[in-house]
Design an enzyme around this catalytic site. Structure first.
Site, PDB file in Angstrom:
ATOM      1  N   THR A   1      -1.646  -7.462  -1.594  1.00 22.54           N
ATOM      2  CA  THR A   1      -0.262  -7.005  -1.562  1.00 22.54           C
ATOM      3  C   THR A   1       0.645  -8.169  -1.182  1.00 22.54           C
ATOM      4  O   THR A   1       0.169  -9.206  -0.702  1.00 22.54           O
ATOM      5  CB  THR A   1      -0.076  -5.880  -0.520  1.00 22.54           C
ATOM      6  OG1 THR A   1      -0.303  -6.438   0.792  1.00 22.54           O
ATOM      7  CG2 THR A   1      -1.045  -4.732  -0.762  1.00 22.54           C
TER       8      THR A   1
ATOM      9  N   ILE B   1       0.825  -1.200   0.000  1.00 24.86           N
ATOM     10  CA  ILE B   1       0.000   0.000   0.000  1.00 24.86           C
ATOM     11  C   ILE B   1       0.863   1.255   0.000  1.00 24.86           C
ATOM     12  O   ILE B   1       0.577   2.226  -0.706  1.00 24.86           O
ATOM     13  CB  ILE B   1      -0.955  -0.023   1.208  1.00 24.86           C
ATOM     14  CG1 ILE B   1      -2.004  -1.131   1.015  1.00 24.86           C
ATOM     15  CG2 ILE B   1      -1.645   1.323   1.389  1.00 24.86           C
ATOM     16  CD1 ILE B   1      -2.902  -1.348   2.221  1.00 24.86           C
TER      17      ILE B   1
ATOM     18  N   TYR C   1      -1.926  -8.239  16.500  1.00 23.03           N
ATOM     19  CA  TYR C   1      -2.045  -7.389  15.323  1.00 23.03           C
ATOM     20  C   TYR C   1      -3.226  -6.426  15.470  1.00 23.03           C
ATOM     21  O   TYR C   1      -3.104  -5.218  15.231  1.00 23.03           O
ATOM     22  CB  TYR C   1      -2.222  -8.256  14.073  1.00 23.03           C
ATOM     23  CG  TYR C   1      -2.384  -7.483  12.794  1.00 23.03           C
ATOM     24  CD1 TYR C   1      -1.273  -7.040  12.078  1.00 23.03           C
ATOM     25  CD2 TYR C   1      -3.653  -7.189  12.281  1.00 23.03           C
ATOM     26  CE1 TYR C   1      -1.416  -6.328  10.902  1.00 23.03           C
ATOM     27  CE2 TYR C   1      -3.805  -6.479  11.102  1.00 23.03           C
ATOM     28  CZ  TYR C   1      -2.680  -6.049  10.413  1.00 23.03           C
ATOM     29  OH  TYR C   1      -2.832  -5.337   9.250  1.00 23.03           O
TER      30      TYR C   1
ATOM     31  N   ASP D   1      14.560   2.067   9.805  1.00 26.96           N
ATOM     32  CA  ASP D   1      13.772   1.197  10.676  1.00 26.96           C
ATOM     33  C   ASP D   1      12.936   2.126  11.548  1.00 26.96           C
ATOM     34  O   ASP D   1      13.476   2.849  12.397  1.00 26.96           O
ATOM     35  CB  ASP D   1      14.697   0.334  11.531  1.00 26.96           C
ATOM     36  CG  ASP D   1      13.940  -0.651  12.425  1.00 26.96           C
ATOM     37  OD1 ASP D   1      12.762  -0.384  12.747  1.00 26.96           O
ATOM     38  OD2 ASP D   1      14.536  -1.681  12.806  1.00 26.96           O
TER      39      ASP D   1
ATOM     40  N   LYS E   1      -3.289  -2.257  15.754  1.00 28.70           N
ATOM     41  CA  LYS E   1      -4.009  -1.414  14.797  1.00 28.70           C
ATOM     42  C   LYS E   1      -5.098  -0.600  15.481  1.00 28.70           C
ATOM     43  O   LYS E   1      -5.353   0.555  15.107  1.00 28.70           O
ATOM     44  CB  LYS E   1      -4.600  -2.290  13.689  1.00 28.70           C
ATOM     45  CG  LYS E   1      -3.562  -2.928  12.774  1.00 28.70           C
ATOM     46  CD  LYS E   1      -2.733  -1.888  12.032  1.00 28.70           C
ATOM     47  CE  LYS E   1      -1.822  -2.517  10.982  1.00 28.70           C
ATOM     48  NZ  LYS E   1      -1.052  -1.511  10.227  1.00 28.70           N
TER      49      LYS E   1
END
Length: 265
Positions: free
Chosen positions: A204, A17, A169, A65, A173
């Site tokens: 992706t 993205i 995860y 990073d 988010k």
């Protein structure tokens, strides 16, 4: 007149993205684009894609990073010195996580997910906002109120729900969404917009299944999505262009879902 006369910065611009958003900025007339990523080869590929669509764009790339504060601070300062400011900042650097329930998840995996997907977004936005505060208010395409800059954080559709084995995860988010709302409140007085893009499952490299469990998870998400397909990177880039443009001048603290209807299913 382009909607993007200023400087665009994209973290995670080496693939997925982020790479598509960087290229879309060039298509839409932005002439100064900076990108960072851990993947130097990916950055070169994105730069080549930008040059194919707009050869007159000035591109600055840097291997960074985003979890290392000194690296992202140096990158943002370098962009401002080279291009004179930062007006559209898209924080797209992120990683996926294997679907593993909490009791079985290695702590190192949990920490790495939060370091990149949450702390990395926070560090990036921290230095982007510090730069934007110092800038003059930019004019808009049609004379509506202008701004010093805008920040767009990339979260996920999953920030608004749950999915088996993806606790770390999703928590990271969801934290990005919450942070976006707080920053929007804090920096509105500085004429800086802060919003969040929440993609659905997108085609992706990062989303490609690596294991049987990954494949099952992807099939389950796609089956639940009313549109019965994955999103395209271009579709996420299109939404990002709106949120970064002066056409979204009254959009503040939003978390825009671009997910084919997954959350409403």
């Amino acid at each position: 007149m382009t909607l993007f006369p200023g400087v665009a910065v994209i973290t995670g611009g080496g693939s997925g993205i982020g790479a598509n958003i960087a290229t879309e900025f060039a298509k839409e007339g932005c002439k100064r684009i900076a990108m960072c990523d851990r993947n130097g080869g990916g950055l070169k590929q994105t730069e080549a894609a930008i040059k194919r669509v707009a050869n007159d764009v000035a591109v600055f790339t840097c291997i960074v990073d985003v979890t290392i504060e000194e690296q992202i601070e140096t990158f943002i300062k370098s962009v401002a010195e080279r291009f004179g400011g930062i007006h559209y900042a898209v924080n797209a650097a992120g990683i996926s996580c294997p679907p593993i329930p909490s009791a079985e998840l290695d702590t190192r995996i949990f920490d790495n997910v939060f370091q990149i997907n949450c702390r990395g977004v926070w560090l990036s936005s921290k230095f982007e906002l510090k730069q934007m505060i110092t800038q003059d208010i930019q004019p808009t395409h049609d004379g509506r109120p202008g701004e010093r800059g805008c920040v767009l954080n990339i979260a996920s559709q999953l920030a608004f729900g749950a999915s088996p084995g993806l606790g770390s995860y999703i928590a990271a988010k969801a934290a990005v969404v919450a942070m976006t709302k707080c920053d929007a409140m804090d920096y509105a007085a500085h004429q800086i917009r802060v919003n969040c893009l929440c993609p659905g499952s997108t085609d992706t490299p990062m989303s490609q299944p690596q294991t049987h469990e990954d494949k099952v998870q992807l099939e389950r998400i796609t089956a639940k999505t009313p549109m019965k397909r994955m999103g395209k990177p271009q579709e996420m880039a299109d939404a990002a262009m709106f949120l970064c443009s002066s056409k979204a001048s009254f959009v503040q603290g939003a978390a825009l879902l671009v997910d084919g209807g997954f959350v409403i299913a």
